[in-house]
Design a protein around this motif. Structure first.
Motif, PDB file in Angstrom:
ATOM      1  N   ASP A 539      -6.568  25.283 -21.391  1.00  0.00           N
ATOM      2  CA  ASP A 539      -7.275  26.201 -22.359  1.00  0.00           C
ATOM      3  C   ASP A 539      -6.401  26.782 -23.428  1.00  0.00           C
ATOM      4  O   ASP A 539      -5.644  27.283 -23.179  1.00  0.00           O
ATOM      5  CB  ASP A 539      -7.715  27.652 -21.693  1.00  0.00           C
ATOM      6  N   TRP A 541      -7.033  28.808 -25.818  1.00  0.00           N
ATOM      7  CA  TRP A 541      -6.920  30.090 -26.120  1.00  0.00           C
ATOM      8  C   TRP A 541      -5.951  31.105 -25.314  1.00  0.00           C
ATOM      9  O   TRP A 541      -5.670  32.220 -25.566  1.00  0.00           O
ATOM     10  CB  TRP A 541      -8.421  30.659 -25.791  1.00  0.00           C
ATOM     11  N   ASN A 542      -5.220  30.331 -24.289  1.00  0.00           N
ATOM     12  CA  ASN A 542      -4.465  31.003 -23.281  1.00  0.00           C
ATOM     13  C   ASN A 542      -2.946  30.603 -23.895  1.00  0.00           C
ATOM     14  O   ASN A 542      -2.473  29.687 -23.869  1.00  0.00           O
ATOM     15  CB  ASN A 542      -4.556  30.499 -21.951  1.00  0.00           C
ATOM     16  N   LEU A 601     -15.077  24.863 -23.151  1.00  0.00           N
ATOM     17  CA  LEU A 601     -14.406  26.175 -22.506  1.00  0.00           C
ATOM     18  C   LEU A 601     -14.823  27.254 -23.174  1.00  0.00           C
ATOM     19  O   LEU A 601     -14.853  28.469 -22.238  1.00  0.00           O
ATOM     20  CB  LEU A 601     -12.730  26.073 -22.659  1.00  0.00           C
ATOM     21  N   HIS A 602     -15.275  27.570 -24.368  1.00  0.00           N
ATOM     22  CA  HIS A 602     -15.553  28.916 -24.857  1.00  0.00           C
ATOM     23  C   HIS A 602     -16.865  28.838 -25.831  1.00  0.00           C
ATOM     24  O   HIS A 602     -17.143  29.825 -26.222  1.00  0.00           O
ATOM     25  CB  HIS A 602     -14.428  29.114 -25.698  1.00  0.00           C
ATOM     26  N   GLN A 628      -9.470  26.966 -34.440  1.00  0.00           N
ATOM     27  CA  GLN A 628      -9.018  28.142 -33.300  1.00  0.00           C
ATOM     28  C   GLN A 628      -7.912  28.038 -32.599  1.00  0.00           C
ATOM     29  O   GLN A 628      -6.965  28.818 -32.223  1.00  0.00           O
ATOM     30  CB  GLN A 628     -10.148  28.520 -32.408  1.00  0.00           C
ATOM     31  N   GLN A 767     -17.887  41.141 -23.346  1.00  0.00           N
ATOM     32  CA  GLN A 767     -18.905  40.116 -23.879  1.00  0.00           C
ATOM     33  C   GLN A 767     -19.704  40.360 -25.240  1.00  0.00           C
ATOM     34  O   GLN A 767     -20.267  39.696 -26.090  1.00  0.00           O
ATOM     35  CB  GLN A 767     -19.845  39.851 -22.589  1.00  0.00           C
ATOM     36  N   SER A 791     -13.948  37.784 -25.013  1.00  0.00           N
ATOM     37  CA  SER A 791     -14.484  36.813 -24.158  1.00  0.00           C
ATOM     38  C   SER A 791     -14.767  35.785 -24.892  1.00  0.00           C
ATOM     39  O   SER A 791     -14.499  35.468 -26.284  1.00  0.00           O
ATOM     40  CB  SER A 791     -15.593  37.343 -23.683  1.00  0.00           C
ATOM     41  N   SER A 792     -15.170  34.365 -23.949  1.00  0.00           N
ATOM     42  CA  SER A 792     -15.373  33.453 -24.531  1.00  0.00           C
ATOM     43  C   SER A 792     -16.854  33.585 -25.667  1.00  0.00           C
ATOM     44  O   SER A 792     -17.701  34.434 -25.045  1.00  0.00           O
ATOM     45  CB  SER A 792     -15.814  32.173 -23.621  1.00  0.00           C
ATOM     46  N   LYS A 794     -19.318  31.654 -25.697  1.00  0.00           N
ATOM     47  CA  LYS A 794     -20.491  31.174 -25.040  1.00  0.00           C
ATOM     48  C   LYS A 794     -21.277  32.175 -24.397  1.00  0.00           C
ATOM     49  O   LYS A 794     -22.179  32.348 -23.595  1.00  0.00           O
ATOM     50  CB  LYS A 794     -20.279  29.920 -24.261  1.00  0.00           C
ATOM     51  N   GLU A 795     -20.241  33.240 -23.847  1.00  0.00           N
ATOM     52  CA  GLU A 795     -20.576  34.374 -22.914  1.00  0.00           C
ATOM     53  C   GLU A 795     -20.898  35.584 -23.856  1.00  0.00           C
ATOM     54  O   GLU A 795     -21.277  36.624 -23.473  1.00  0.00           O
ATOM     55  CB  GLU A 795     -19.442  34.808 -21.882  1.00  0.00           C
TER      56      GLU A 795
END
Length: 879
Positions: A539, A541-542, A601-602, A628, A767, A791-792, A794-795
Motif C-alpha cells: 500500500d 499510502w503507508n 486499495l483506496h 498520490q 470516514q 481513511s481510504s 472508497k470508504e
C-alpha cells in the motif's frame, strides 16, 4: 564559419586571417536499402526511420503496432551517400579532415570509393584524414550494418563466457544483445519504450581544411583555491600543427566583467599538441557563483580567448564561464552507522529535488529546441533543481546542458551503461575509453553537471545476481566490472575532470562500495549512498514501506497518459483498458494489473458500462493513484532529511522515476510524450515546494513536519483545518503560534492524536472528514495547501457528486478559469485535450466553493477553443 564544440556558446573562427575553411555536409543525402530495392532522399542529421516517414513510405512509427511491423528497417543494412563539391581550391590546404560528430552506429566510410575508416560507437566523434583524397567533386558513402545483427555477431564472437542478459523480457518486444554495441541502450526496447534500433548520421558532418595550425578543441574548468580563497581557470586547448616548423605566438584570455586579462606565450611543435593554461581571476572583484534553481542566480561571465600565432594566424573563441563548487559529502553521522551522502554547492548543503531524464524521442531528429526547452522549463516550473540523465539513453546534445546551466538544473550524469553486464575485451574497452574521454571533454565546462556516474544499476545487477550467475563464475564478472568502470571509465574521468565527484554506479554504497573492492555485497544498504526502490504491491499510502535512505535516486509508480495523447496513435478499437493495443503498449510485466491493484486499495474502480467512458475514467484514476503514491513517498523523503531513526535517515535527495516519455504509452513519467503535464507533475510542483508542511500518521497520532529549502530562518504560522466531505464550510480551524523554520531542516511543527482531533472538530469520523494545512506569515500564504486523508476514499462518508462549472476569461497572455463547485471535490482535473499548455494547479482537492486557476498556453489559442475542449473531472464522476 561555426563549430559546435563543448562550450556553452557557439564558438567562432575570427575573421579572414583564420587559416581554415569548413564545408558542412548537413542536408539532403541519398539512402539505399541493402539490396538496392529502395532508394530515397533523407536528411542529415537524421535516421532511416525518419526518412521513410517523411517520404510517406511508412506511417508514424509510433502508430498502433508499428514498432513490430517496422522491425525490418532495423534488420536491413542501409547505405547513406552524397555527392558534393568543394567551393574553394582544395589544393591550397595542407590538411583536410572529414569529421562526424555522431554516427549511429556501425559503418564503413568511403570517400571517392576509397575506404577511409569505420565507426562502431554512437557516442564518439570521428575524424578521418582525407588529405590528398578529396578533390573538387567528391562522393561519400556510409555502409551501415544492422545494429541488431552486429550486436548478435559480437555476442557470438565472445566465446569465452556469456555476458548477460542476452535478451530483454518478452513483454518489452525488443531486440537482443544490446550490451555488445555502443549505442543508445533503450533503442533495443525498455519497460517504458519501444524497440527502434535506428541507423543514420545523427549529428553534424563536415569537411575541415586548414594550414599551419588548427584548434581541435577547447575546454575549461573553474577551480576554487580554498587556501588562497580565489578562483582560477584551467584551460585546455588541443592543436594540430601541420607546419614542418614550430609555431609560436601568444594567448590572450579576457573576462571583462571580472577585470581579468592575461597573456601567455605558447610554443607549438609539429603534430598533435595540448596547451594548458592557468588563469588567475582578479581577486579584487567579487565573483558571483552559479546556483541551482531555488537557491540563487545562474550568473555567468563572458570570456574571450585570442590565439595570435605565426604567419598572421588569429583564432578567437568565446564562451560563458560559470563559477561554482560541488562536493559529495560522505562522512560519519552521529547516532547512525554508515556515512552521509549529500551534495554541497558553493559550500551549502542542498536537498536534490527532481526526476530522471530519458531520451525525449526514439528518433533524435524529432527532438526540437522548443521541445527541449518545454520539458526542462516544466521541470523548473515544478520546483525541481535536479535531473539524472539516465544511463540507458544518450549523452544529451550541447543545447540540453546549456539550458540546464541557464535554468539552474543540476545534472547527475550517468555514462551510457544500464541494467546489464558488459564485455571487457580490449576492443570494447578501447572504444569506451575514447567515448568517455570525448564526453568528459565536451561536457565538463557545464556547471549544471555535478556528478559522473559509471552506470545504471549494474552493481546491483551483479551483486544481487539478477541474471542467475553461478557463484563459481562471479569473480570473472566482478573483474570485468572493475576493469570497465574503475580501471578505465573512472581513470579517464579523473584524468579529464578533477572538479566533480565520480561514483561507479547508481545505486551504490559510494565510499563503502569502494572499501569492499568497488562492489558491495548489498548495494541497497540504506546507510550508504543512493538507493532505487520500487514496490507495486504494498500500500503506497503507508509511508512505512519506503526505505529511510541517504538518497533516493529512483522510485515511482506507473500511470497511463491522457486520452488526447493516446488518441493520436490509436484507433477506436484500441480504446479500452483490456484491448490488444493496451496490452501491447504496456512493456512492464503485469503493469496494467498493478495499477488497478494499487487503485483498488483506496478507490472504487470505474463503473461505467460504456467502454470508452470506462477507458477514460481508468486513465484518470491511474493518474490519481500515481500522483498520490509519489507524493506520499517524496514527502517521506523530504521530512527525513534532518532525523535519524534507528540509524536510518538524513535523506538528502529525491529523484523520482521518471520525468518524460519517449512515446505514447503507460509509464512512470510525469510529463507525457510531447510535454503535457500529468497529475503527478502538478503534484510535484507542490511536494517540491521550497517551504512545505508534510502530514502523516503514526500509531493513531497525526503529525505535521515543516520542511525548508530556504537559506535563512523563516517565521511561520501553521493553519490546520478539518472539512467534512459533505460540507464546503470547514468544521474547525486552528492556527499555531509563530513557529521558526530553520535553514535547510525538516522539523516537527504539530502533533495531535487522531481521536482527539476528531472529537475537537465535532461531527467527524475518519470516514467523513479530511484534514488540510498550510504555512503563512502576516496573512500571506508561504506554502502549498497540503492535505491528509483519514481513511481510504472508497470508504468516504458524505462524499457527493460535485457539479463543477468553469468560466473562462482571457488575462494578458493567459486565461483564468473561475471554478465553482456544488460539493467538496477530490482530485479535480481540468483537461483541455490537445491544446498545449499547463494550468497553475490541477488535480487538487477543492474544499472551497470557488477557485481561480490560470492556464498558461504554449501556443496561441482562444477562449472559445478552451471552452469547447474543457472537460472537468473529479473523483466521484468516475463512479
Amino acid at each position: 564559419m561555426r563549430l559546435r564544440l563543448l562550450l556553452l556558446l557557439a564558438l567562432c573562427w575570427a575573421g579572414p586571417s583564420a587559416a581554415a575553411r569548413t564545408l558542412s555536409l548537413r542536408g539532403r543525402w541519398r539512402i539505399r536499402s541493402g539490396n538496392g530495392s529502395l532508394e530515397l532522399p533523407g536528411d542529415v542529421p537524421g535516421c532511416v526511420h525518419s526518412a521513410l516517414f517523411q517520404r510517406r513510405l511508412i506511417q508514424d512509427p509510433y502508430y498502433r503496432f508499428n514498432d513490430l511491423d517496422y522491425r525490418w528497417i532495423s534488420l536491413d543494412n542501409w547505405t547513406y551517400s552524397k555527392e558534393f563539391r568543394i567551393p574553394f581550391d582544395i589544393s591550397k590546404w595542407q590538411k583536410v579532415n572529414l569529421i562526424f560528430e555522431g554516427v549511429d552506429t556501425v559503418t564503413k566510410v568511403l570517400l571517392n570509393n576509397v575506404t577511409i575508416g569505420k565507426t562502431d560507437n554512437m557516442f564518439r566523434r570521428y575524424s578521418f584524414d582525407v588529405t590528398g583524397l578529396v578533390g573538387d567533386v567528391n562522393s561519400i558513402e556510409l555502409h551501415f550494418q544492422s545494429p541488431v545483427l552486429y550486436a548478435a555477431q559480437r555476442s557470438k564472437a565472445h566465446t569465452c563466457y556469456q555476458v548477460p542478459p542476452s535478451c530483454p523480457p518478452l513483454v518489452q518486444k525488443g531486440e537482443c544483445h544490446v550490451n555488445f554495441i555502443r549505442k543508445e541502450q533503450c533503442s533495443f526496447s525498455w519497460d517504458w519504450g519501444p524497440s527502434f534500433p535506428t541507423q543514420g548520421i545523427w549529428k553534424d558532418v563536415r569537411i575541415e581544411a586548414y594550414n599551419i595550425c588548427h584548434l581541435n578543441y577547447f575546454t575549461f574548468s573553474p577551480i576554487y583555491d580554498n587556501r588562497a580563497q580565489e578562483w582560477n581557470l584551467e584551460i585546455e586547448s588541443s592543436f594540430d600543427v601541420v607546419s614542418s616548423k614550430p609555431v609560436y605566438g601568444q594567448v590572450i584570455v579576457a573576462l571583462p566583467k571580472l577585470q581579468t586579462q592575461q597573456t601567455h606565450s605558447i610554443d607549438l611543435q609539429p603534430g598533435e599538441r595540448i596547451v594548458e593554461l592557468f588563469v588567475k581571476i582578479n581577486k579584487n572583484i567579487a565573483v558571483e557563483t552559479w546556483w541551482p534553481h531555488g537557491h540563487g542566480n545562474q550568473t555567468g561571465y563572458n570570456m574571450t580567448i585570442l590565439f595570435k600565432l605565426d604567419g598572421g594566424l588569429s583564432i578567437e573563441k568565446s564562451a560563458k564561464v560559470y563559477f561554482r563548487t560541488v562536493e559529495l559529502i560522505e562522512e560519519p553521522i552521529k547516532g547512525s552507522p554508515g556515512l552521509s551522502f549529500y551534495f554541497k554547492i558553493n559550500g551549502f548543503p542542498i536537498f536534490l529535488k527532481g526526476s530522471n531524464w530519458i531520451p525525449a524521442d526514439s528518433f533524435q531528429d524529432r527532438v526540437t529546441s522548443d521541445l527541449l526547452r518545454l520539458l526542462l522549463q516544466s521541470a523548473v516550473d515544478a520546483n525541481m533543481n535536479t535531473l539524472r540523465v539516465w544511463g540507458g539513453g544518450i549523452y544529451e546534445r550541447d543545447e540540453f546542458y546549456e539550458l540546464c546551466d541557464e535554468l539552474g538544473i543540476m545534472v547527475w550524469q550517468d555514462f551510457m551503461f544500464a541494467c546489464a553486464l558488459y564485455p571487457a575485451d580490449q576492443g570494447f574497452v578501447d572504444s569506451v575509453r575514447a567515448e568517455v574521454a570525448y564526453q568528459v571533454r565536451r561536457l565538463k565546462s557545464h556547471p549544471s553537471i555535478i556528478i559522473w556516474s559509471g552506470n545504471n544499476e549494474n552493481e546491483a545487477a551483479l551483486m544481487m545476481n539478477w541474471y542467475g550467475i553461478h557463484f563459481s563464475d562471479l569473480h570473472t564478472y566482478i573483474n570485468d566490472y572493475v576493469t570497465l568502470y574503475v580501471k578505465n571509465i573512472r581513470e579517464v574521468v579523473l584524468a579529464g575532470d578533477k572538479t566533480r565527484p565520480f561514483v561507479t554506479s547508481s545505486p551504490t554504497n559510494g565510499a563503502e562500495s569502494v572499501a569492499e573492492g568497488w562492489v558491495s555485497h548489498n548495494p541497497y544498504d540504506k546507510h550508504f549512498g543512493d538507493i532505487h526502490f520500487y514496490d507495486y504491491v504494498s500500500d503506497c499510502w503507508n509511508w512505512k514501506i519506503f526505505p529511510k535512505a541517504r538518497f533516493a535516486s529512483e522510485y515511482g509508480y506507473q500511470s497511463w497518459p491522457s486520452f488526447s495523447t493516446l488518441e493520436k496513435v490509436s484507433s477506436e478499437e484500441d480504446w479500452s483498458y483490456e484491448s490488444k493495443f493496451s496490452l501491447h503498449r504496456q512493456h512492464h510485466a503485469h503493469g496494467n494489473d498493478e495499477m488497478l491493484l494499487q487503485a483498488g486499495l483506496h478507490f472504487k474502480l470505474p463503473q461505467s458500462t460504456d467502454p470508452l467512458r470506462s477507458f477514460k475514467d481508468t486513465i484518470y484514476l491511474t493518474q490519481v493513484v500515481q500522483a498520490q503514491c509519489v507524493k506520499t513517498e517524496t514527502e517521506f523523503y523530504r521530512r527525513s532529511r534532518s532525523e535519524i531513526v534507528t540509524g536510518e535517515g538524513h535523506t538528502m535527495g529525491a529523484l523520482y522515476w521518471q520525468l518524460n516519455d519517449i512515446w505514447q504509452a503507460p509509464s512512470w513519467a510525469s510529463l507525457e510524450y510531447g510535454g503535457k503535464w500529468k497529475m503527478l507533475h502538478y503534484f510535484a510542483r507542490h511536494f517540491f515546494a521550497p517551504l512545505l508542511p508534510v502530514g502523516f500518521e503514526n500509531q493513531d497520532v497525526f503529525f505535521i513536519y515543516g520542511v525548508s529549502d530556504l537559506h535563512s530562518d523563516c517565521k511561520v504560522t501553521l493553519t490546520v483545518r478539518v472539512h467534512a466531505w459533505s460540507s464546503l464550510e470547514p468544521l474547525c480551524s486552528r492556527d499555531t503560534k509563530h513557529l521558526v523554520m530553520k535553514v535547510g531542516e525538516a522539523v516537527l511543527l504539530y502533533r495531535e492524536p487522531v481521536p482527539k482531533l476528531l472529537e475537537r472538530c465535532g461531527r467527524c469520523t475518519r470516514q467523513s472528514c479530511v484534514v488540510s494545512f498550510h504555512l503563512s506569515a502576516a496573512g500571506r500564504l508561504l506554502s502549498p495547501t497540503n492535505y491528509h486523508f483519514l481513511s481510504s476514499l472508497k470508504e468516504a462518508v458524505g462524499l457527493q457528486k460535485a457539479n463543477i462549472t468553469a468560466v473562462v476569461s482571457p488575462h494578458g497572455g493567459t486565461f483564468v478559469f473561475d471554478l465553482e463547485t456544488s460539493a467538496v471535490a477530490p482530485f479535480v482535473w481540468l483537461d483541455v485535450g490537445s491544446i498545449p499548455g499547463r494550468f497553475s494547479d490541477n488535480g487538487f482537492l477543492m474544499t472551497e466553493k470557488t477557485r481561480a486557476v490560470v492556464f498558461h498556453p504554449w501556443k496561441p489559442t482562444s477562449k472559445r477553443e478552451l471552452e469547447q475542449s474543457l472537460q472537468v473531472t473529479s473523483l466521484t464522476d468516475i463512479y
